[in-house]
Design a protein around this motif. Structure first.
Motif, PDB file in Angstrom:
ATOM      1  N   MET A  10       0.825  -1.198   0.000  1.00 38.90           N
ATOM      2  CA  MET A  10       0.000   0.000   0.000  1.00 38.90           C
ATOM      3  C   MET A  10       0.864   1.255   0.000  1.00 38.90           C
ATOM      4  O   MET A  10       0.464   2.290  -0.536  1.00 38.90           O
ATOM      5  N   THR A  11       2.056   1.179   0.568  1.00 42.72           N
ATOM      6  CA  THR A  11       2.965   2.341   0.556  1.00 42.72           C
ATOM      7  C   THR A  11       3.331   2.702  -0.878  1.00 42.72           C
ATOM      8  O   THR A  11       3.274   3.883  -1.279  1.00 42.72           O
ATOM      9  N   GLU A  12       3.698   1.685  -1.661  1.00 45.23           N
ATOM     10  CA  GLU A  12       4.025   1.923  -3.072  1.00 45.23           C
ATOM     11  C   GLU A  12       2.795   2.400  -3.837  1.00 45.23           C
ATOM     12  O   GLU A  12       2.893   3.261  -4.728  1.00 45.23           O
ATOM     13  N   LEU A  13       1.643   1.853  -3.496  1.00 43.12           N
ATOM     14  CA  LEU A  13       0.410   2.248  -4.182  1.00 43.12           C
ATOM     15  C   LEU A  13       0.114   3.729  -3.951  1.00 43.12           C
ATOM     16  O   LEU A  13      -0.306   4.448  -4.877  1.00 43.12           O
ATOM     17  N   ARG A  14       0.347   4.198  -2.740  1.00 50.52           N
ATOM     18  CA  ARG A  14       0.108   5.618  -2.439  1.00 50.52           C
ATOM     19  C   ARG A  14       1.091   6.510  -3.212  1.00 50.52           C
ATOM     20  O   ARG A  14       0.737   7.613  -3.636  1.00 50.52           O
ATOM     21  N   GLN A  15       2.312   6.030  -3.418  1.00 47.28           N
ATOM     22  CA  GLN A  15       3.293   6.789  -4.202  1.00 47.28           C
ATOM     23  C   GLN A  15       2.829   6.924  -5.658  1.00 47.28           C
ATOM     24  O   GLN A  15       2.938   7.992  -6.273  1.00 47.28           O
ATOM     25  N   ILE A  16       2.291   5.814  -6.184  1.00 48.51           N
ATOM     26  CA  ILE A  16       1.780   5.850  -7.562  1.00 48.51           C
ATOM     27  C   ILE A  16       0.599   6.804  -7.653  1.00 48.51           C
ATOM     28  O   ILE A  16       0.466   7.586  -8.610  1.00 48.51           O
ATOM     29  N   HIS A  17      -0.274   6.754  -6.645  1.00 44.60           N
ATOM     30  CA  HIS A  17      -1.436   7.640  -6.617  1.00 44.60           C
ATOM     31  C   HIS A  17      -0.983   9.110  -6.611  1.00 44.60           C
ATOM     32  O   HIS A  17      -1.534   9.955  -7.351  1.00 44.60           O
ATOM     33  N   ALA A  18       0.018   9.403  -5.799  1.00 45.56           N
ATOM     34  CA  ALA A  18       0.536  10.777  -5.729  1.00 45.56           C
ATOM     35  C   ALA A  18       1.080  11.225  -7.082  1.00 45.56           C
ATOM     36  O   ALA A  18       0.862  12.370  -7.529  1.00 45.56           O
ATOM     37  N   LEU A  19       1.793  10.315  -7.768  1.00 49.24           N
ATOM     38  CA  LEU A  19       2.329  10.619  -9.087  1.00 49.24           C
ATOM     39  C   LEU A  19       1.210  10.865 -10.088  1.00 49.24           C
ATOM     40  O   LEU A  19       1.285  11.777 -10.932  1.00 49.24           O
ATOM     41  N   MET A  20       0.122  10.078  -9.994  1.00 45.35           N
ATOM     42  CA  MET A  20      -1.010  10.238 -10.910  1.00 45.35           C
ATOM     43  C   MET A  20      -1.717  11.572 -10.673  1.00 45.35           C
ATOM     44  O   MET A  20      -2.213  12.201 -11.611  1.00 45.35           O
ATOM     45  N   ILE A  21      -1.762  12.004  -9.412  1.00 44.10           N
ATOM     46  CA  ILE A  21      -2.349  13.317  -9.125  1.00 44.10           C
ATOM     47  C   ILE A  21      -1.470  14.418  -9.718  1.00 44.10           C
ATOM     48  O   ILE A  21      -1.960  15.370 -10.343  1.00 44.10           O
ATOM     49  N   LYS A  22      -0.158  14.273  -9.547  1.00 45.55           N
ATOM     50  CA  LYS A  22       0.796  15.279 -10.036  1.00 45.55           C
ATOM     51  C   LYS A  22       0.731  15.417 -11.548  1.00 45.55           C
ATOM     52  O   LYS A  22       0.842  16.525 -12.098  1.00 45.55           O
ATOM     53  N   THR A  23       0.546  14.297 -12.246  1.00 46.66           N
ATOM     54  CA  THR A  23       0.510  14.314 -13.719  1.00 46.66           C
ATOM     55  C   THR A  23      -0.916  14.402 -14.250  1.00 46.66           C
ATOM     56  O   THR A  23      -1.138  14.235 -15.453  1.00 46.66           O
ATOM     57  N   ASN A  24      -1.887  14.583 -13.331  1.00 45.64           N
ATOM     58  CA  ASN A  24      -3.302  14.709 -13.695  1.00 45.64           C
ATOM     59  C   ASN A  24      -3.872  13.437 -14.341  1.00 45.64           C
ATOM     60  O   ASN A  24      -4.869  13.484 -15.048  1.00 45.64           O
ATOM     61  N   LEU A  25      -3.241  12.289 -14.086  1.00 46.67           N
ATOM     62  CA  LEU A  25      -3.761  11.038 -14.640  1.00 46.67           C
ATOM     63  C   LEU A  25      -5.048  10.596 -13.949  1.00 46.67           C
ATOM     64  O   LEU A  25      -5.784   9.758 -14.484  1.00 46.67           O
ATOM     65  N   VAL A  26      -5.315  11.131 -12.748  1.00 45.84           N
ATOM     66  CA  VAL A  26      -6.559  10.757 -12.070  1.00 45.84           C
ATOM     67  C   VAL A  26      -7.776  11.221 -12.859  1.00 45.84           C
ATOM     68  O   VAL A  26      -8.890  10.743 -12.644  1.00 45.84           O
TER      69      VAL A  26
END
Length: 651
Positions: free
Chosen positions: A26-42
């Motif tokens: 889940m730690t790695e998953l949260r890092q990916i989520h943060a990256l997706m927010i930063k790049t607007n992939l969400v």
């Protein structure tokens, strides 16, 4: 996690998916989520749906919900992912709420059908009948019923509700049925005990699969129709481990432990690896038989194959098997070996095992260990504890346990718990108190409660209470021969031979047969079975009878006097003494004395309660012949050594 410098949305999505697939926590998953927010992939529906999906798969349901709420226009697939996850969680109600929310948010219902099986499953799990019917109504208004996955889910939902007639209506109206549809209906009928309708569908099926055969074998076994289970088993050309396990369980359920054990051996000979349910069933069969050699072999097999004790309650079954075979040290060894991963079944098996050996104080100590380790007891735990107190004469302790289960653990007693308290009080001679509990129970007393009163009345010579209890027990269970036999015994002790004749006539009219006393002993790897006055499987009856005669003569020099009150027939005293010498446990004991080395222990299993005369007889044999003798009767274990019995005359 590695970021990408590319500005191409497709490449960003691809990289995010790749990162998700490599994600291990889940730690790695949260890092990916943060990256997706930063790049607007969400904002990308596909990428966001994959993130939700991976959150669910990784056990991060709360995180998945937080992601979901930040998606502006979630599509049906995103809803489906979250709905499915909630259905399989401890909160399936949320999936129904989410489905209702989806219907109000989507412009059209295209793709909604993917969520329907999960929503229907959730309705079934939490018995949400009204909501389930509303979903079914919606399906009827659309084309979704043409989807076999949806239609089969509707059938299964109604079967979970126990509404087999609703399920059958859906089945009959299905435009196209597949093998799952047929199997679901067959299983539903079998669960309700309607084997005739299940067999009708089975015979009508256009194409059966292995699931069909296995369901019928299992259903017939549970309904007590073992010969029909054998018929279906014989019809099956391709058998898997479930097929064999179902047949083994059918034998076990119908009190054919030897057949269950034989089938297990055949299964192994054919190279079929048993699963956990098969091992649990065969261990239960060995426990019923009461002989240890096969049990030790199965234990060695489990160890060799490195099968986990916690897998399918195998540890519990091993503890139970060793205890019921009279080897408590082995049971304790298994119990201790799984100390760091015990489940509630392991604790319950250990407590129940101690109970049948009359070790009530030790059972209570195990329970206190359980409490100290913050293991929550269940209703089975207290059945074992109450039984242990009953067999050990621990009246105050038993009453305390009965109070504890209600006040501390908020467990509502069932009729079986009240039956244990009645037995506890009755055995100890508190017959009036036992009757008071029976009369003040919040539900009608069952046959076991009345039989507990009956046994206590006979033990403490209260003929009036015993007669009343026997008549009530016969009324509740007219097919139970023991009730008639015990009532006949009450009349015989009182010399009421006309009433004895009436009971026998009643049994004959109702075709109720008396269960014959039967004792078995394992010698040199073979089980030898004895009835009254004869051996079942050996030409050794004369030799055994001769040995009994010698033993009786020797014991009489040591003060043995046959207890003629145990012969409840209108015959002369000499005839009574002769009949006593033919009891099956004496036959088995004599066979053991002949065929085992001097000083070797003797283990006997009897199907009925040992009588007082045989009990006194075996106590004296243990001293005179210097043998340790273990007898497991219908109720408990008796360990005889040096003229004493572990039951301390309390059984």
């Amino acid at each position: 996690m590695e970021a990408t410098s590319s500005s191409c949305p497709v490449m960003l999505v691809t990289q995010a998916i790749t990162n998700l697939e490599k994600c291990k926590s889940m730690t790695e998953l949260r890092q990916i989520h943060a990256l997706m927010i930063k790049t607007n992939l969400v904002a990308n529906t596909f990428a966001a749906s994959k993130l939700v999906s991976f959150c669910c798969l990784s056990g991060g349901l709360d995180h998945a919900v937080s992601v979901f709420h930040r998606i502006q226009n979630p599509n049906p697939f995103i809803y489906f992912t979250l709905i499915k996850c909630f259905t399989d969680s401890s909160n399936p109600l949320e999936s129904i709420s989410l489905y209702a929310h989806m219907l109000t948010c989507l412009e059209d219902w295209k793709g909604v059908e993917f969520s329907l099986p999960s929503v229907l499953k959730a309705c079934g799990k939490i018995k949400a009948f009204d909501e389930g019917q509303q979903v079914h109504g919606q399906i009827l208004k659309t084309h979704f019923l043409f989807d076999p996955f949806v239609a089969n889910s509707v059938i299964r939902m109604y079967l979970e509700f126990g509404r087999v007639e609703f399920a059958r209506q859906v089945f009959d109206e299905m435009p196209e049925r597949d093998v799952i549809s047929w199997n679901s209906m067959i299983t539903g009928y079998l669960r309700e005990g309607d084997v005739e309708l299940a067999r009708g569908l089975f015979d009508e099926m256009p194409g059966r699969d292995l699931v069909s055969y296995n369901a019928m074998i299992d259903g017939y076994g549970k309904c007590g129709k073992c010969e029909l289970a054998e018929e279906i088993f014989g019809m099956t050309s391709q058998k898997d481990v479930k097929t064999w396990t179902s047949m083994i369980s059918a034998y076990l359920h119908n009190h054919y432990p030897k057949k269950a054990l034989d089938m297990f051996r055949e299964m192994l000979c054919l190279g079929i690896q048993p699963d956990a349910p098969a091992l649990v069933s065969v261990l239960s069969a060995i426990a019923d038989l009461g002989f240890i050699e096969e049990g030790k072999w199965i234990h060695a097999y489990i160890s060799t194959k490195k099968i986990k004790m916690s897998n399918g309650f195998i540890g519990s079954a091993l503890i139970d098997m060793y205890a019921k075979c009279g080897h408590l040290e082995n049971a304790f060894h298994v119990f201790r070996s799984i100390s760091h991963k015990r489940n509630i079944g392991d604790w319950n098996s250990m407590i129940s095992g101690l109970a049948i050996h009359g070790l009530g104080t030790v059972a209570l100590e195990v329970f206190h260990d359980m409490e100290r380790m913050d293991i929550e007891p269940d209703e089975i735990t207290f059945l074992g504890l109450l039984g242990a107190c009953s067999h050990g004469g621990l009246v105050d302790e038993g009453q305390h346990c009965f109070k504890l289960m209600q006040e501390k653990y908020k467990i509502v007693p069932k009729v079986q718990h009240y039956g244990c308290i009645i037995d506890l009080l009755g055995r100890a001679g508190h017959l009036e108190d036992a009757l008071g509990v029976l009369q003040n129970m919040p539900f009608e007393a069952d046959v076991l409660a009345w039989k507990a009163i009956l046994s206590a009345s006979i033990k403490h010579e209260n003929a009036a209470a015993g007669e009343n209890a026997a008549l009530r027990a016969i009324e509740l269970a007219p097919e139970d021969s023991s009730c008639y036999v015990l009532l006949s015994n009450i009349y015989a002790k009182a010399g009421r031979w006309d009433d004895v004749a009436k009971i026998r006539s009643m049994m004959k009219q109702r075709t109720v047969g008396k269960i014959p006393g039967c004792s078995s002993i394992l010698v040199k790897g073979k089980v030898h079975i004895f009835l009254v006055g004869k051996a079942m499987d050996e030409n050794c009856t004369d030799e055994v009878l001769s040995k009994i005669k010698d033993v009786v003569s020797r014991l009489k020099f040591e003060g043995y006097e046959p207890d003629l009150t145990q012969v409840l027939l209108d015959v002369e005293e000499e005839g009574k003494e002769s009949l006593l010498s033919l009891h099956s446990e004496k036959m088995a004991l004599a066979f053991g004395l002949i065929n085992t080395s001097h000083g070797a222990p003797i283990h006997i299993v009897k199907n009925l309660r040992i009588c007082r005369d045989c009990h006194s007889f075996i106590k004296l044999v243990s001293r005179v012949y210097n043998r340790r003798i273990v007898v497991r009767d219908q109720n408990r274990f008796h360990h005889f050594e040096n003229g004493f019995c572990s039951c301390k005359e309390y059984w």
